[in-house]
Write a protein that holds these residues in place. Structure first.
Motif, PDB file in Angstrom:
ATOM      1  N   PRO A 176      17.407  61.799  21.025  1.00 31.39           N
ATOM      2  CA  PRO A 176      18.570  62.278  21.794  1.00 31.39           C
ATOM      3  C   PRO A 176      19.817  61.444  21.540  1.00 31.39           C
ATOM      4  N   VAL A 177      20.969  62.044  21.786  1.00 40.01           N
ATOM      5  CA  VAL A 177      22.228  61.312  21.881  1.00 40.01           C
ATOM      6  C   VAL A 177      23.051  61.978  22.980  1.00 40.01           C
ATOM      7  N   PHE A 178      23.594  61.165  23.908  1.00 36.29           N
ATOM      8  CA  PHE A 178      24.386  61.675  25.025  1.00 36.29           C
ATOM      9  C   PHE A 178      25.872  61.488  24.713  1.00 36.29           C
ATOM     10  N   LEU A 179      26.622  62.574  24.826  1.00 34.72           N
ATOM     11  CA  LEU A 179      28.032  62.610  24.422  1.00 34.72           C
ATOM     12  C   LEU A 179      28.901  62.543  25.684  1.00 34.72           C
ATOM     13  N   VAL A 180      29.706  61.499  25.795  1.00 33.79           N
ATOM     14  CA  VAL A 180      30.349  61.178  27.061  1.00 33.79           C
ATOM     15  C   VAL A 180      31.821  60.831  26.839  1.00 33.79           C
ATOM     16  N   GLY A 181      32.662  61.216  27.794  1.00 30.03           N
ATOM     17  CA  GLY A 181      34.045  60.764  27.861  1.00 30.03           C
ATOM     18  C   GLY A 181      34.194  59.737  28.976  1.00 30.03           C
ATOM     19  N   ARG A 203      43.201  61.891  18.575  1.00 35.89           N
ATOM     20  CA  ARG A 203      42.471  61.359  17.424  1.00 35.89           C
ATOM     21  C   ARG A 203      41.237  60.643  17.946  1.00 35.89           C
ATOM     22  N   CYS A 204      40.083  61.024  17.448  1.00 36.09           N
ATOM     23  CA  CYS A 204      38.811  60.543  17.996  1.00 36.09           C
ATOM     24  C   CYS A 204      38.695  59.029  17.856  1.00 36.09           C
ATOM     25  N   ASP A 220      21.519  55.228  23.038  1.00 34.53           N
ATOM     26  CA  ASP A 220      21.603  56.663  22.752  1.00 34.53           C
ATOM     27  C   ASP A 220      22.868  57.302  23.313  1.00 34.53           C
ATOM     28  N   VAL A 221      23.922  56.507  23.501  1.00 31.47           N
ATOM     29  CA  VAL A 221      25.177  57.009  24.087  1.00 31.47           C
ATOM     30  C   VAL A 221      26.296  56.903  23.060  1.00 31.47           C
ATOM     31  N   VAL A 222      27.105  57.964  22.957  1.00 30.29           N
ATOM     32  CA  VAL A 222      28.375  57.906  22.228  1.00 30.29           C
ATOM     33  C   VAL A 222      29.478  58.182  23.243  1.00 30.29           C
ATOM     34  N   LEU A 223      30.402  57.236  23.368  1.00 28.48           N
ATOM     35  CA  LEU A 223      31.491  57.341  24.338  1.00 28.48           C
ATOM     36  C   LEU A 223      32.820  57.365  23.599  1.00 28.48           C
ATOM     37  N   TRP A 224      33.616  58.414  23.856  1.00 27.03           N
ATOM     38  CA  TRP A 224      34.972  58.481  23.321  1.00 27.03           C
ATOM     39  C   TRP A 224      35.974  58.110  24.418  1.00 27.03           C
ATOM     40  N   ASP A 225      37.212  57.850  24.037  1.00 23.15           N
ATOM     41  CA  ASP A 225      38.171  57.312  25.005  1.00 23.15           C
ATOM     42  C   ASP A 225      39.019  58.385  25.693  1.00 23.15           C
ATOM     43  N   LYS A 236      35.150  66.845  22.882  1.00 19.15           N
ATOM     44  CA  LYS A 236      33.779  66.383  22.681  1.00 19.15           C
ATOM     45  C   LYS A 236      33.160  67.119  21.489  1.00 19.15           C
ATOM     46  N   GLU A 237      33.450  68.417  21.394  1.00 14.94           N
ATOM     47  CA  GLU A 237      32.938  69.212  20.263  1.00 14.94           C
ATOM     48  C   GLU A 237      33.528  68.702  18.946  1.00 14.94           C
ATOM     49  N   LEU A 238      34.842  68.533  18.937  1.00 20.43           N
ATOM     50  CA  LEU A 238      35.546  68.054  17.747  1.00 20.43           C
ATOM     51  C   LEU A 238      35.015  66.694  17.294  1.00 20.43           C
ATOM     52  N   CYS A 239      34.972  65.755  18.241  1.00 18.15           N
ATOM     53  CA  CYS A 239      34.611  64.387  17.869  1.00 18.15           C
ATOM     54  C   CYS A 239      33.138  64.271  17.509  1.00 18.15           C
TER      55      CYS A 239
END
Length: 748
Positions: A105-110, A51-52, A130-135, A146-149
């Protein structure tokens, strides 16, 4: 070539009476695709159940004037790709207005297990927003998460984006072209249609060229050519050493050695364990250039001068720097060496004479990413016959046939013959042994008001109030005020000793606190100790975070909130105010564990450690950093004006340490005379030095990297930098499934 926008290929699920429950069937009119949930759940359960949860939400990415259409550049990135993101921000991922579009821009990171990468990422987020970090952890399968979230993030936070470009930090350059000119494009890569924007990936130019480069054209690494650089203009660099001037022309380098200019360092064998070891001992790294075929030379070096050892207080360790050979026998032997000795770093370029420069380039980046704890680095090759070490006074007796390298006070004689007088004492490494570093504060008469002087018997440290007041006035003038007092944290039966888990946390870290409460930070009785958490928090400007924190406080009663803003320097205020809070509200705590919310803590092991350690209540326990070097750049930068000395006093790494109740009054008293230092663990070191406290080092406080194996966690007191999912997996494996010997179920 003429391109037409794709038809809408959105899959429309068709009822599937045949496949039965647990499957989905889709058709695009040509092919039919069947996806079976049971198979996916069996092979990739973590992908199906995730779950994101955002650790850095990227709230400000899509904000801006409503009248301008937004083209969002969504870039997949790894936490370790700091340099790639920096290059992108300076070039194609720089926010700008183009052709009436606002491009952002937005950088998608785990998550990475390396706390250094995560610290740099947090700095980037604060600077650029400009960063989105998921857990979830960064891995190849988790790119799908990353695609889903990202899709859900766009729907929730960036609905105003008119078009979205999706790519990665492997993109070298983005240029812009009107669609009308696309008929002149000879496509050697891929054409992707996003809405009405056509993205041409890996494209060459047609004979007509692109007169007006306005919409979107991407040229990948393999087609990237250096821009011509007439004179001193773009494309050339000029350097001077005061005697000579050197001009380097990119066009010439690109023409003659294109593979050197475009190479991006990629490790096939990363050498992760080379620099691990006791952080209390300074590290001298022997970095040795080697060819895969040089098996015998490496073996000889390991038996003689490149053998890991302790010398004169230094930990000496080799690392062999290697490129690829076309001979599979050499590569197979190299793989065996790596598994046996763990001292090889292998990059994916071919080993050749020009590529020695790539070895230089990649080694510097490797050290910065994986071996920052090296105090000194010797750089040589397997052609070195011997390394001997000498007091500088004996150098007059050395006839050098090789090279003399001076590293600090250590003189390295490479390929040296002996002079007529010989090297009577040159048989080992001479480095002046460190003196007894046990802290003993000394008063400082004579320095007058405005400064404090402390000594640990080896080093003397002077803290000047005027400098601290000038550079960090908010730290010196702050008076602790609690918005949530955590009154019930330490209440309980007086007969049971209390182990308090004090956890530094950010208001935004709701998911981290929830994971901790479900696992290691759950109140319980263990080994006769009452174990209870308290989360130490400052203020966030985001009202949503503060609202969730208020709900947590009401539900669990384990939050202490002060009214200062959360920031890196203000972690020292958290240290200051916590010591005073303990003295005022939790004097009954027998031991206090101090740590972070991004780690795995092992309370059963902590309780066992306390019961088995003699005189545990008389010292501070942790991973003790001994006279760490002051950093003048980066996240942990301290100016020479604020602190001119080159080393810090001993301190326990802030990732986690234990202190007894008896230490609290002296530490709290020291806060009255020691200025607040902007690094919290160093600040604690100054307080402990002023209080005359002693330390006990234990490697099981794993604040640095560790082999990620379940039973390694069982032996650890804490492991820093662990993802949320991994914390839950480890806790379940140890204390529910009991997959390691000696592990049993915990009391509820």
């Amino acid at each position: 070539m003429r391109l037409k926008p794709r038809q809408n290929l959105q899959a429309s699920p068709s009822p599937s009476p045949g496949p039965g429950p647990g499957s989905v069937e889709l058709s695009d009119g040509t092919c039919t695709f069947r996806l079976n949930y049971a198979a996916y759940q069996a092979e990739f359960p973590q992908l199906q159940s995730y779950r994101c949860r955002e650790l850095i939400p990227g709230d400000g990415v899509c904000s801006g004037p409503l009248g301008q259409p937004l083209l969002l550049l969504a870039v997949k990135s790894h936490p370790a790709s700091t340099a790639r993101r920096a290059t992108a921000r300076r070039t194609w991922a720089r926010p700008r207005l183009l052709g009436g579009y606002r491009v952002c821009p937005v950088f998608l990171v785990g998550v990475s297990p390396d706390p250094w990468h995560m610290g740099l990422l947090e700095e980037e987020s604060q600077e650029f927003g400009d960063v989105v970090l998921w857990d979830f952890a960064e891995s190849h399968p988790n790119l799908s998460l990353k695609e889903l979230c990202f899709l859900r993030w766009v729907g929730a936070r960036c609905g105003q984006a008119d078009f979205i470009f999706k790519g990665s930090t492997g993109v070298e350059m983005i240029r812009w072209s009107r669609p009308a000119f696309l008929k002149k494009v000879f496509v050697v890569g891929t054409v992707v249609v996003v809405g009405m924007v056509v993205v041409v990936v890996g494209a060459g130019l047609g004979s007509g060229g692109f007169g007006l480069l306005w919409t979107l054209y991407i040229k990948l690494r393999q087609n990237l050519q250096a821009s011509p650089s007439p004179g001193h203009g773009p494309g050339s660099v000029e350097l001077s050493d005061g005697t000579c001037t050197f001009r380097l022309n990119y066009t010439a380098f690109q023409a003659e050695f294109p593979q050197l200019q475009r190479y991006r360092c990629r490790e096939l064998i990363p050498g992760d364990g080379v620099c691990s070891g006791s952080p209390g001992q300074p590290l001298l790294l022997l970095a040795v250039k080697s060819h895969p075929a040089s098996t015998a030379r490496r073996a000889t070096a390991r038996r003689t001068w490149a053998r890991p050892r302790l010398l004169g207080g230094y930990r000496v360790h080799p690392v062999f720097l290697v490129g690829v050979s076309p001979d599979p026998r050499h590569m197979g032997l190299l793989e065996e060496e790596s598994q046996e000795f763990g001292d090889v770093v292998l990059w994916d370029f071919a080993d050749s004479h020009p590529n020695l420069s790539l070895k230089e380039l990649c080694f510097l980046r490797w050290v910065g990413a994986r071996c920052r704890q090296a105090d000194f680095i010797f750089k040589g090759s397997t052609g070195v016959e011997m390394i001997r070490w000498s007091r500088p006074a004996f150098l007059k007796k050395v006839f050098v046939v090789g090279t003399v390298v001076v590293v600090g006070m250590v003189v390295v004689v490479v390929g040296a013959g002996l002079g007529s007088g010989g090297f009577g004492l040159l048989w080992t490494l001479y480095i002046k042994p460190r003196q007894n570093l046990q802290a003993s504060p000394s008063p400082s008469p004579g320095h007058g008001p405005g400064s404090v002087e402390l000594s640990d018997g080896t080093c003397t440290f002077r803290l000047n109030y005027t400098a601290f007041q000038a550079e960090f006035p908010q730290l010196q003038s702050y008076r602790c005020r609690e918005l949530m007092t955590g009154d019930g944290v330490c209440s309980g039966p007086p007969g049971q000793p209390l182990l308090l888990l004090a956890v530094k946390s950010h208001p935004a870290s709701t998911a981290r606190r929830a994971t901790a409460r479900r696992t290691w930070a759950r109140p319980r009785l263990l080994g006769g100790y009452r174990v209870h958490p308290v989360f130490l928090v400052g203020v966030s400007p985001d009202p949503r975070h503060m609202g969730l924190l208020e709900e947590e406080s009401q539900e669990f009663g384990d939050v202490v909130l002060w009214d200062f803003a959360e920031s890196h320097p203000n972690l020292s205020l958290k240290e200051l105010c916590f010591l005073r809070w303990v003295g005022a509200r939790c004097g009954q705590a027998d031991f206090i564990f101090k740590g972070d919310d991004d780690e795995f803590v092992n309370p059963p092991a902590l309780v066992t450690y306390l019961s088995q350690t003699p005189n545990a209540s008389q010292v501070i326990h942790g991973n003790i950093q001994r006279h760490s070097v002051v950093m003048r750049a980066g996240k942990y930068r301290v100016s020479s004006t604020l602190f001119p000395q080159g080393k810090y006093p001993f301190f326990p790494s802030g990732g986690g340490f234990l202190m007894p109740r008896a230490s609290i009054p002296a530490l709290a008293a020291a806060t009255e005379r020691i200025p607040v230092f902007p690094l919290d663990d160093v600040y604690f070191g100054f307080l402990a030095l002023a209080a005359g406290l002693r330390y006990r080092h234990d490697d099981r406080f794993r604040v640095f990297s560790m082999q990620d194996e379940l039973c390694q966690y069982a032996e650890s007191l804490l492991v820093h930098g662990v993802s949320l999912d991994r914390v839950e997996e480890v806790w379940s494996g140890l204390y529910k499934e009991q997959r390691c010997n000696g592990m049993g179920p915990l009391p509820s």
